[in-house]
Design a protein around this motif. Structure first.
Motif, mmCIF file in Angstrom:
data_model
loop_
_atom_site.group_PDB
_atom_site.id
_atom_site.type_symbol
_atom_site.label_atom_id
_atom_site.label_comp_id
_atom_site.label_asym_id
_atom_site.label_seq_id
_atom_site.Cartn_x
_atom_site.Cartn_y
_atom_site.Cartn_z
ATOM 1 N N ALA A 70 -23.377 3.598 21.309
ATOM 2 C CA ALA A 70 -22.019 3.572 20.884
ATOM 3 C C ALA A 70 -21.502 5.366 20.384
ATOM 4 C CB ALA A 70 -21.860 3.367 19.301
ATOM 5 N N LYS A 71 -20.434 5.326 20.374
ATOM 6 C CA LYS A 71 -19.689 6.721 19.964
ATOM 7 C C LYS A 71 -18.357 6.923 19.568
ATOM 8 C CE LYS A 71 -20.272 8.434 24.594
ATOM 9 N NZ LYS A 71 -20.577 6.876 25.516
ATOM 10 N N LYS A 72 -18.111 8.052 18.946
ATOM 11 C CA LYS A 72 -16.603 8.391 18.191
ATOM 12 C C LYS A 72 -16.147 7.831 19.472
ATOM 13 C CE LYS A 72 -14.699 11.237 15.324
ATOM 14 N NZ LYS A 72 -14.360 12.618 14.863
ATOM 15 N N SER A 73 -14.958 6.700 18.943
ATOM 16 C CA SER A 73 -13.868 6.777 19.804
ATOM 17 C C SER A 73 -13.352 5.171 20.348
ATOM 18 C CB SER A 73 -12.989 7.908 20.623
ATOM 19 O OG SER A 73 -12.708 8.357 19.947
ATOM 20 N N ASP A 74 -15.084 5.066 20.752
ATOM 21 C CA ASP A 74 -15.699 3.597 21.359
ATOM 22 C C ASP A 74 -14.903 2.801 20.507
ATOM 23 O OD1 ASP A 74 -16.976 5.311 23.534
ATOM 24 O OD2 ASP A 74 -19.051 4.084 22.529
ATOM 25 N N VAL A 75 -14.756 1.418 20.941
ATOM 26 C CA VAL A 75 -14.006 -0.064 20.432
ATOM 27 C C VAL A 75 -15.327 -1.091 20.918
ATOM 28 C CG1 VAL A 75 -12.103 -2.067 20.846
ATOM 29 C CG2 VAL A 75 -11.793 0.848 21.075
ATOM 30 N N VAL A 76 -15.699 -1.196 19.814
ATOM 31 C CA VAL A 76 -16.367 -2.392 19.064
ATOM 32 C C VAL A 76 -16.042 -3.761 18.624
ATOM 33 C CG1 VAL A 76 -17.569 -1.481 17.106
ATOM 34 C CG2 VAL A 76 -19.293 -2.569 18.403
ATOM 35 N N ALA A 77 -16.663 -4.522 19.304
ATOM 36 C CA ALA A 77 -15.839 -5.838 19.031
ATOM 37 C C ALA A 77 -17.041 -6.968 17.782
ATOM 38 C CB ALA A 77 -15.509 -6.974 19.342
ATOM 39 N N PHE A 78 -17.162 -7.008 16.301
ATOM 40 C CA PHE A 78 -18.188 -7.020 15.738
ATOM 41 C C PHE A 78 -18.319 -8.413 15.360
ATOM 42 C CE2 PHE A 78 -15.878 -6.741 11.705
ATOM 43 C CZ PHE A 78 -15.974 -5.504 12.074
ATOM 44 N N THR A 79 -19.289 -9.202 15.200
ATOM 45 C CA THR A 79 -19.332 -10.275 14.014
ATOM 46 C C THR A 79 -20.503 -9.821 13.031
ATOM 47 O OG1 THR A 79 -20.998 -11.809 15.217
ATOM 48 C CG2 THR A 79 -18.725 -12.114 15.761
ATOM 49 N N GLY A 80 -20.685 -10.891 11.618
ATOM 50 C CA GLY A 80 -21.557 -10.866 10.875
ATOM 51 C C GLY A 80 -21.329 -11.087 9.837
ATOM 52 N N ALA A 81 -21.806 -10.661 8.455
ATOM 53 C CA ALA A 81 -21.186 -11.329 7.274
ATOM 54 C C ALA A 81 -20.885 -9.688 6.015
ATOM 55 C CB ALA A 81 -22.869 -12.041 7.216
ATOM 56 N N ILE A 82 -20.565 -10.045 5.276
ATOM 57 C CA ILE A 82 -20.314 -9.284 4.473
ATOM 58 C C ILE A 82 -20.044 -9.745 2.767
ATOM 59 C CG2 ILE A 82 -18.588 -7.965 5.606
ATOM 60 C CD1 ILE A 82 -15.873 -9.219 4.014
ATOM 61 N N GLU A 83 -20.714 -9.351 2.292
ATOM 62 C CA GLU A 83 -20.779 -9.236 0.201
ATOM 63 C C GLU A 83 -19.646 -8.758 -0.483
ATOM 64 O OE1 GLU A 83 -24.970 -8.933 -0.971
ATOM 65 O OE2 GLU A 83 -24.075 -7.283 -2.462
ATOM 66 N N LEU A 84 -18.885 -9.795 -1.485
ATOM 67 C CA LEU A 84 -18.323 -9.218 -2.313
ATOM 68 C C LEU A 84 -18.409 -9.821 -3.222
ATOM 69 C CD1 LEU A 84 -15.294 -9.610 -0.033
ATOM 70 C CD2 LEU A 84 -16.180 -7.773 -0.396
ATOM 71 N N ASN A 85 -18.247 -9.223 -4.048
ATOM 72 C CA ASN A 85 -18.219 -9.690 -5.840
ATOM 73 C C ASN A 85 -16.310 -9.870 -6.250
ATOM 74 O OD1 ASN A 85 -18.574 -9.522 -8.121
ATOM 75 N ND2 ASN A 85 -19.681 -8.249 -9.087
ATOM 76 N N GLN A 86 -16.409 -11.143 -6.210
ATOM 77 C CA GLN A 86 -15.863 -12.309 -6.415
ATOM 78 C C GLN A 86 -14.887 -11.283 -8.383
ATOM 79 O OE1 GLN A 86 -15.451 -16.248 -7.071
ATOM 80 N NE2 GLN A 86 -17.895 -16.262 -7.838
ATOM 81 N N VAL A 87 -15.949 -11.435 -9.672
ATOM 82 C CA VAL A 87 -15.399 -10.399 -10.603
ATOM 83 C C VAL A 87 -15.142 -8.687 -10.326
ATOM 84 C CG1 VAL A 87 -15.983 -9.901 -12.743
ATOM 85 C CG2 VAL A 87 -16.811 -12.261 -11.709
ATOM 86 N N HIS A 88 -15.541 -8.292 -9.843
ATOM 87 C CA HIS A 88 -15.593 -6.744 -9.300
ATOM 88 C C HIS A 88 -15.139 -6.624 -8.066
ATOM 89 C CE1 HIS A 88 -17.120 -6.433 -13.672
ATOM 90 N NE2 HIS A 88 -17.718 -6.963 -13.279
ATOM 91 N N LEU A 89 -13.654 -7.140 -7.915
ATOM 92 C CA LEU A 89 -13.278 -7.152 -5.868
ATOM 93 C C LEU A 89 -13.188 -5.225 -5.714
ATOM 94 C CD1 LEU A 89 -13.473 -8.618 -3.522
ATOM 95 C CD2 LEU A 89 -11.080 -8.916 -3.616
ATOM 96 N N ARG A 90 -14.487 -4.817 -4.831
ATOM 97 C CA ARG A 90 -13.476 -3.360 -4.548
ATOM 98 C C ARG A 90 -13.801 -3.620 -2.369
ATOM 99 N NH1 ARG A 90 -15.851 1.459 -6.540
ATOM 100 N NH2 ARG A 90 -14.740 1.919 -5.217
ATOM 101 N N LEU A 91 -12.612 -3.276 -2.373
ATOM 102 C CA LEU A 91 -12.231 -4.000 -0.576
ATOM 103 C C LEU A 91 -12.746 -2.345 0.194
ATOM 104 C CD1 LEU A 91 -9.693 -6.740 -0.855
ATOM 105 C CD2 LEU A 91 -11.785 -7.050 -0.169
ATOM 106 N N ASP A 92 -12.684 -1.438 -0.383
ATOM 107 C CA ASP A 92 -12.459 -0.128 0.477
ATOM 108 C C ASP A 92 -14.174 0.295 0.217
ATOM 109 O OD1 ASP A 92 -13.063 -0.039 -3.077
ATOM 110 O OD2 ASP A 92 -12.454 1.749 -2.937
ATOM 111 N N GLU A 93 -14.750 -0.578 -0.202
ATOM 112 C CA GLU A 93 -16.127 -0.137 0.708
ATOM 113 C C GLU A 93 -17.016 -1.388 1.348
ATOM 114 O OE1 GLU A 93 -18.403 0.945 -2.995
ATOM 115 O OE2 GLU A 93 -17.177 3.233 -3.742
#
Lengths: 212, 346
Positions: free
Chosen positions: A176-199
């Motif tokens: 992987a290098k800068k400007s490459d395009v990547v297709a990804f799948t995975g999992a994310i963890e979010l806090n439903q009370v203190h929701l932060r979508l910028d991190e």
């Protein structure tokens, strides 16, 4: 004197009965042999889970840009319909997929900007610290009752994360290098009370460079 | 001098209403003092139920009762200790060690490789082993306090550290989990529609009330706390009574440890941290004097319920855990101030 004798005899008999019902003695070699056959194999379980449940389950992964839009407009609905968790806390997990352009390769992660460009959201693909239960729980098909104890359940997460660290990330990281395009799948963890979508940090399950 | 005295008496005789009024307010305030914990509990429940619709539900009621049952076990032992004008800071660590030993023996037993022997423990065996450990540690507390005249605060503080260290050594710092459904029944089961831990704590409270009110040992405990020198001069074996009381407190902490371990299906090496503070809080809020000789088991139960309801209410009201500690601390401080004021007025 006779009374004392009777008292001690009764106490001794009671002690023997309690002792007999409290302990049992076996050959150590037999116990160890029996334990070895019935032991939970977290590595095998994680392998089977990956092949038979997680990989087919990725077809149901949520499109990340669409999910982010929904989280911004109707958080309750997004968490209710698309997140999973085994615990009762505020942390919940989403199975996601997306395409992004690499903007930076950092020490612990790779930053990508989600495509199409109109989304304009940056997320991080974890490449160094892959811990927690996000991948195990995001699919929402495992139950705590599938395991005889919590340690076995946590060992499954540890094995899944190990597979990601050793098999999924290194080949991607090498190319992987800068400007490459990547297709990804995975999992994310979010806090439903203190929701932060910028991190948002994605624990990757698959990483494919589709354009160099 | 004598005419003045006569005049005073005469004034008093001609003003009967002023004599009656203080008598009425005296009995009124006596009732207030007697039922202060219950009144506080009622007000607390009222406030929380007004603020949260989830509080006054049967499920939450059982939840609170199940949660406080461990604190009740420890607090009952702590009450006996405090009644003798002592303190036991080791109960939290004793709870952890007993829980770990119970879980460890149940899961791993004892291996003797040189003899090719495995000593396994039944449910009865592990419960007895846990109880024995707690009682022995309590006895050790009592022995150091009475034999070497070490202040209870210091002696039990030392055992707090020793027991925590032993827990870490025994568990190697890791939880021991997967203890089986039979063991889990102790902490999570129901019997006749009531959670098993509530039965256990209820039986302990009943026995402790009987001990303090109807037995010679109970009277000796109050006598020692009230005036140790007088108790000694009247022939009470102070060392024996105190050692017994600390042994009971250790045994009850062990029961608490077994319940906690069973509920979590896991013995945690850091279990029971600061449980001693909750127990002391329940004792103080329940009206037991920290200087000994005054208080009751039922008062402590009320104190434990107040702490439990307060914890539950603060969680239901989504109060930050940091603020919860501040509120709890203030409630304890308030209870001690009220206790001091009551002692002065008496």
């Amino acid at each position: 004197m006779l009374k004392k004798g009777i008292k001690y005899t009764v106490a001794l008999i009671l002690l023997l009965i309690v002792g007999y019902n409290s302990v049992y003695i076996k050959k150590l070699s037999e116990v160890k042999a029996a334990a070895a056959t019935g032991k939970f194999d977290a590595t095998l379980y994680a392998q089977t889970f990956w092949q038979e449940k997680l990989t087919p389950g990725l077809a149901k992964a949520n499109n990340l840009p669409e999910l982010l839009t929904l989280l911004k407009s109707d958080k309750e609905n997004a968490f209710k319909n698309y997140s999973h968790a085994l615990g009762i806390g505020n942390l919940r997990y989403f199975l996601i997929k997306g395409i992004g352009k690499i903007t930076a390769s950092n020490e612990n992660d790779i930053s990508v900007t989600l495509l199409p460009d109109s989304v304009g959201q940056e997320v991080k693909l974890a490449t160094e610290f892959v811990y927690g239960n996000a991948v195990r729980d995001a699919l929402g098909i495992l139950s705590i009752n599938d395991f005889s104890n919590t340690m076995d359940m946590n060992n499954v997460s540890a094995e899944i994360n190990k597979k990601i660290r050793t098999e999924i990330i290194p080949p991607f990281r090498a190319q992987a290098k800068k400007s490459d395009v990547v297709a990804f799948t995975g999992a994310i963890e979010l806090n439903q009370v203190h929701l932060r979508l910028d991190e948002i940090e994605v624990i990757p399950v698959s990483l494919n460079l589709i354009q160099k | 001098m004598s005419p003045k005295v006569f005049v005073k008496e005469e004034k008093a005789q001609v003003q009967p209403p002023t004599l009656k009024a203080p008598a009425f307010s005296g009995s009124y305030s006596r009732y207030l003092v007697k039922f202060q914990s219950l009144i506080a509990l009622f007000i607390l429940c009222l406030i929380i139920s007004l603020l949260s619709d989830k509080f006054l539900t049967v499920a939450n009621g059982w939840n609170v009762m199940r949660q406080i049952s461990v604190n009740i076990c420890i607090s009952v032992g702590m009450t006996l200790v405090v009644l003798t004008a002592g303190i036991d800071l080791s109960v939290g660590s004793v709870l952890a060690l007993c829980g770990a030993i119970t879980a460890g023996l149940l899961k791993f037993g004892i291996e003797l490789p040189s003899q090719d022997l495995f000593i396994g423990f039944t449910l009865l065996g592990v419960v007895l082993a846990g109880l024995l450990t707690g009682t022995l540690l309590g006895t050790f507390n009592g022995w150091t306090i009475t034999r070497f005249k070490v202040p209870p605060f210091v002696a039990t503080l030392a055992v707090l550290t020793i027991a925590r260290g032993l827990t870490m050594l025994y568990t190697k710092g890791f939880p021991i989990s997967g203890l089986g459904a039979d063991f889990a029944y102790i902490g999570t089961g129901w019997l006749l529609g009531i959670p098993v831990p509530v039965w256990i704590s209820g039986i302990i409270v009943g026995l402790a009330v009987f001990l303090t009110n109807k037995t010679r040992l109970g009277r000796y405990i109050y006598a020692i706390g009230g005036n140790e020198s007088a108790a000694r001069l009247s022939g009470i074996n102070i060392s024996k009574v105190k050692t017994t009381v600390y042994a009971i407190a250790g045994g009850l902490a062990a029961i608490g440890g077994i319940i906690v371990t069973s509920r979590l299906d896991s013995a945690q090496p850091n279990a029971g941290i600061s449980y001693e503070l909750d127990a002391i809080a329940a004792v103080v809020i329940g009206g037991t004097s920290l200087s000994g000789g005054r208080g009751s088991i039922l008062g402590t139960v009320q104190g434990a319920i107040i702490i439990g309801v307060l914890n539950n209410g603060l969680v239901l009201l989504n109060v930050s855990p940091f603020w919860q500690q501040v509120v709890k601390g203030m409630v304890i401080l308030l209870a001690v101030i009220i206790d001091k004021a009551n002692s002065k007025s008496e």
